[in-house]
Enzyme design. Structure first.
Site, PDB file in Angstrom:
ATOM      1  CE1 TYR A  48     -32.620 -21.416 -17.779  1.00  0.00           C
ATOM      2  CE2 TYR A  48     -30.446 -21.835 -18.713  1.00  0.00           C
ATOM      3  CZ  TYR A  48     -31.271 -21.091 -17.884  1.00  0.00           C
ATOM      4  OH  TYR A  48     -30.767 -20.035 -17.175  1.00  0.00           O
ATOM      5  CG  ASP A  49     -28.728 -25.642 -22.931  1.00  0.00           C
ATOM      6  OD1 ASP A  49     -28.662 -24.982 -21.870  1.00  0.00           O
ATOM      7  OD2 ASP A  49     -28.266 -26.793 -23.068  1.00  0.00           O
ATOM      8  CB  ILE A  95     -23.696 -16.441  16.084  1.00  0.00           C
ATOM      9  CG1 ILE A  95     -24.019 -16.205  14.612  1.00  0.00           C
ATOM     10  CG2 ILE A  95     -24.973 -16.457  16.879  1.00  0.00           C
ATOM     11  CD1 ILE A  95     -25.001 -17.221  14.079  1.00  0.00           C
ATOM     12  CD  GLU A 131     -31.938 -19.384  10.393  1.00  0.00           C
ATOM     13  OE1 GLU A 131     -30.811 -19.259   9.875  1.00  0.00           O
ATOM     14  OE2 GLU A 131     -32.693 -18.435  10.623  1.00  0.00           O
ATOM     15  CE  LYS A 133     -21.788 -21.178  13.170  1.00  0.00           C
ATOM     16  NZ  LYS A 133     -20.751 -21.196  12.142  1.00  0.00           N
ATOM     17  NE  ARG A 154     -18.854 -11.714  10.363  1.00  0.00           N
ATOM     18  CZ  ARG A 154     -17.864 -11.737  11.231  1.00  0.00           C
ATOM     19  NH1 ARG A 154     -16.669 -12.135  10.832  1.00  0.00           N
ATOM     20  NH2 ARG A 154     -18.046 -11.384  12.473  1.00  0.00           N
ATOM     21  CE  LYS A 317     -30.014 -16.730  12.571  1.00  0.00           C
ATOM     22  NZ  LYS A 317     -30.068 -16.610  11.107  1.00  0.00           N
ATOM     23  CE  LYS A 341     -18.621 -23.719  15.683  1.00  0.00           C
ATOM     24  NZ  LYS A 341     -17.501 -23.852  14.789  1.00  0.00           N
ATOM     25  CB  CYS A 438       0.668 -67.047   8.247  1.00  0.00           C
ATOM     26  SG  CYS A 438       0.129 -66.923   6.536  1.00  0.00           S
TER      27      CYS A 438
END
Ligand code: IVH
Length: 699
Positions: A48-49, A95, A131, A133, A154, A317, A341, A438
């Site tokens: 890959y490298d 939600i 799903e 959370k 968000r 959902k 939850k 002791c």
């Protein structure tokens, strides 16, 4: 800012170079997806490298071929002064959350959905998608014509921040989508940090802090570390955080009338996102009605701790997108989804004290006493700090505000201290040098993590273990004195120290639970019988650390008398074969404790006796220096008898076969040990062979 020379006409690179570049990018995209998303690489990292460097070189030689979706362009942007605002085309909703545990959360949701849809009990169950959370932060990824053009947080749901540069560094997020993706699509999901990446990050932070770096701190949990990473103005720092991503929804998308795809269900959407290269959690499932939601909630609750990342619940959902539209929203929360939850696994609390507990074997364990806190489903008031090194590493002090974690059945742990909340002058914790039970010396031997109380026979915490060991059949042997009985006697305060064993009367014994007259008499007989013992058995029975049976025998043979052993200096002890510095030290520490000597005296006073001998010079012994392994059933000797005989002849009996084994004594039904001996080509003998060895004049 790069300047564009509009008049210069660079000669276009030969088509083959453009093709090479495009082929390399396609190959690198594919391999990165396999590596980071599917977790099943098909080429070694070095390959890959190599491809990556080849592409970098071509792009450097032909800058006109460089595009923003090239795999070489994940980290490259310059640090920003601030993030630009992004108005979401489709708001990012939150939600509704059900926090009640077990079944009711799922049941309530299903009931609400059915009511909303006007279903009667006669109607079939509603199909849902269940799903995980994820515990990270929500992200919206905008692709135009297949290229990632913007990533936004968000924010308040309407306006977020443009964190594109940082999000590009997340290897799991595709920079480019396949040709069948629509012209505009916003993929929504969660940026999070895997626990292992979080631990590695904090480890690095601790190193930096230890080296005196200013302004560095450790992170409280993976979510905070992920959120901090996303909000770095310098993308190079964000890149070091090793963030991950899961897709779970959509924002804006080209409508079907304009050539966009049309999905019927949420499940279909997730599968399509997966096919476009987005990570989608494997635990996504369709569920029919409340029953299957409840089953999912339970299953994931049990799997929670073995996931490589944190989840704080599951999400349900409604699967049908048509039904979702029909149901709509209430105040930024869709009616068709709910988060169910699990109890939080981490909480903040304060350290009231640090106690040191003494275990059955004398091990000292520092334990943080906490202000009671509800975490992981139970109220926690204690958290072990394991040992001195761990306590130092975490540097927990009385008065500290700490994060406590309890995951599953795992014992509660102090994860870290909030240093900015530490009260001034809080003293560092130090392990006591005396047993808190002791008062005997507590020592930590070289190479060991634990401090141990040296008051073995005297220490209240170790009473049960000490008595059981003394009564063991290879020690002084008190037949019938098992752990249940010892537990009862100690708990009922019938015996406190070893000598008390011999002071037991019939009445005291018969008063114990489930102790019939007959068994009480039997035990008294066994105790009487045990008084007549041998020096090695007695010595072994004292339970001195590192003094096993073989060492006890050697000591008895060498010194002949107990008093000589008790008074021997370290040098004298070292003269005994089999006794090294650790054993010698351990013997000295044991007999230096006045109460240990007192126990020995009292036992003698109670009538425990053995024959004493003269210090012996070592007789030529046939098996000295030899190691034997005994396996299978011998025709006439028991395993213990054979062991005694070997040891009496100067040999050692080991539990497993290795190259260092001299003989393997194999009886009937010998198994893997015999096989291993054959593999190693060792000498294998039977019982007759052993007896012959024992009588041979020299080893
Ligand atoms: S769906 C319309 N699915 O939980 C529903 N959210 O309070 C939009 N989250 O802001 C979100 N895992 O950060 C959804 N599988 C999942 C999720 C998930 C975690 C987060 C997300 C969201 C918050 C909802």
């Amino acid at each position: 800012m790069a300047t564009l020379d509009l008049f210069a006409q660079p000669s276009p690179p030969p088509a083959s170079i453009a093709e090479q570049v495009s082929d390399l990018r396609a190959a690198l995209h594919e391999h990165a997806h396999r590596y980071y998303v599917l977790d099943e690489p098909s080429i070694p990292d070095s390959e890959y490298d190599r491809l990556f460097k080849e592409l970098q070189a071509l792009e450097a030689a032909h800058p006109e071929l460089l595009t923003s979706d090239s795999p070489t362009q994940r980290v490259g942007g310059k640090p920003l002064d601030q993030f630009a605002s992004v108005r979401h085309k489709v708001p990012m909703l939150s939600i509704r959350t059900e926090t009640d545990t077990e079944a009711s959360g799922a049941q309530n949701f299903d009931t609400r959905v059915r009511k909303e849809l006007g279903l009667t009990p006669a109607d079939p169950p509603v199909e849902y998608v269940a799903e995980l959370k994820f515990d990270g932060l929500a992200m919206s990824l905008r692709y135009e014509h297949g290229v990632l053009v913007q990533a936004a947080t968000r924010g308040d749901g309407e306006v977020g921040e443009d964190v594109t540069q940082n999000i590009r560094t997340i290897n799991q997020i595709p920079l480019r989508l396949p040709a069948d993706a629509p012209p505009v699509i916003e993929v929504r999901g969660e940026v999070y940090m895997r626990r292992a990446d979080f631990e590695a990050l904090n480890e690095k932070q601790r190193e930096k802090i230890a080296q005196g770096a200013k302004g560095e701190k450790t992170f409280v949990n993976p979510r905070n570390a992920a959120a901090g990473g996303v909000r770095q103005l310098d993308p190079a720092i964000a890149a070091q955080r090793r963030l991950s991503f899961f897709a779970y929804g959509l924002g804006e998308i080209t409508p079907p009338e304009q050539g966009g795809p049309s999905f019927n269900t949420h499940y279909e959407l997730l599968k399509t996102l997966e096919s476009w290269g987005f990570p989608v959690a494997a635990q996504v499932g369709r569920a029919q009605g409340a029953t299957e939601l409840i089953a999912f909630h339970q299953r994931m609750g049990a799997a929670r701790d073995s996931l490589p990342y944190d989840i704080d619940g599951v999400v349900y959902k409604v699967n049908s997108l048509a039904l979702q539209r029909q149901m709509g929203f209430v105040t930024r929360e869709p009616r068709w989804a709910v988060a169910h939850k699990y109890p939080a696994q981490e909480q903040l609390t304060t350290v009231l004290a640090i106690d040191v507990q003494v275990g059955r074997t004398g091990k000292l364990t520092p334990v943080a006493k906490l202000a009671p806190v509800f975490v992981g489903g139970v109220t926690v008031t204690n958290a072990t700090l394991h040992n001195e090194d761990e306590a130092r590493r975490k540097d927990v002090r009385v008065g500290d505000t700490v994060i406590v974690r309890r995951a599953g059945d795992v014992i509660p742990e102090v994860v870290s201290v909030l240093l900015d909340k530490r009260v001034a002058d809080a003293p560092q914790f130090t392990m006591p040098r005396q047993c808190p039970v002791c008062g005997s010396a507590a020592v930590r031997e070289e190479g060991e993590a634990d401090y141990r109380c040296t008051g073995g026979l005297f220490c209240g915490a170790q009473r049960k273990e000490a008595i059981l060991h003394f009564a063991h059949r290879r020690a002084v042997e008190v037949e019938g004195l098992g752990d249940k009985l010892v537990e009862q006697m100690v708990d009922a305060n019938v015996i406190r120290t070893l000598p008390d064993l011999y002071k037991l009367g019939f009445t005291a014994l018969a008063s114990l639970d489930r102790m019939a007259d007959k068994s009480a008499n039997k035990l008294l007989e066994a105790l009487e019988k045990s008084k007549q013992t041998t020096l090695p058995r007695f010595l072994f029975g004292l339970g001195i650390r590192h003094v096993g049976e073989a060492t006890a025998k050697e000591l008895a043979r060498h010194f002949g008398k107990l008093d000589a052993i008790m008074d021997a200096t370290e040098e004298q002890l070292l003269e005994v074969s089999d006794v090294g510095p650790i054993v010698a030290q351990s013997l000295r520490t044991f007999f230096e404790q006045p109460h240990n000597r007192e126990v020995v005296e009292q036992l003698r006073a109670c009538g425990v006796t053995w024959e004493e001998g003269e210090p012996a010079a070592r007789a030529p012994q046939p098996l000295s220096g030899k190691t034997l392994v005994i396996t299978g059933t011998l025709p006439s000797l028991s395993r213990d008898e054979a062991k005694d005989m070997v040891e009496a002849a100067g040999g050692k009996v080991a539990g497993s076969v290795s190259k260092k084994t001299d003989y393997v004594v194999a009886g009937a039904e010998a198994g893997s040990k015999l096989l291993k001996a054959q593999e190693l080509g060792l000498a294998i003998i039977d019982e007759a062979g052993l007896l012959a060895l024992l009588t041979s004049s020299s080893g």
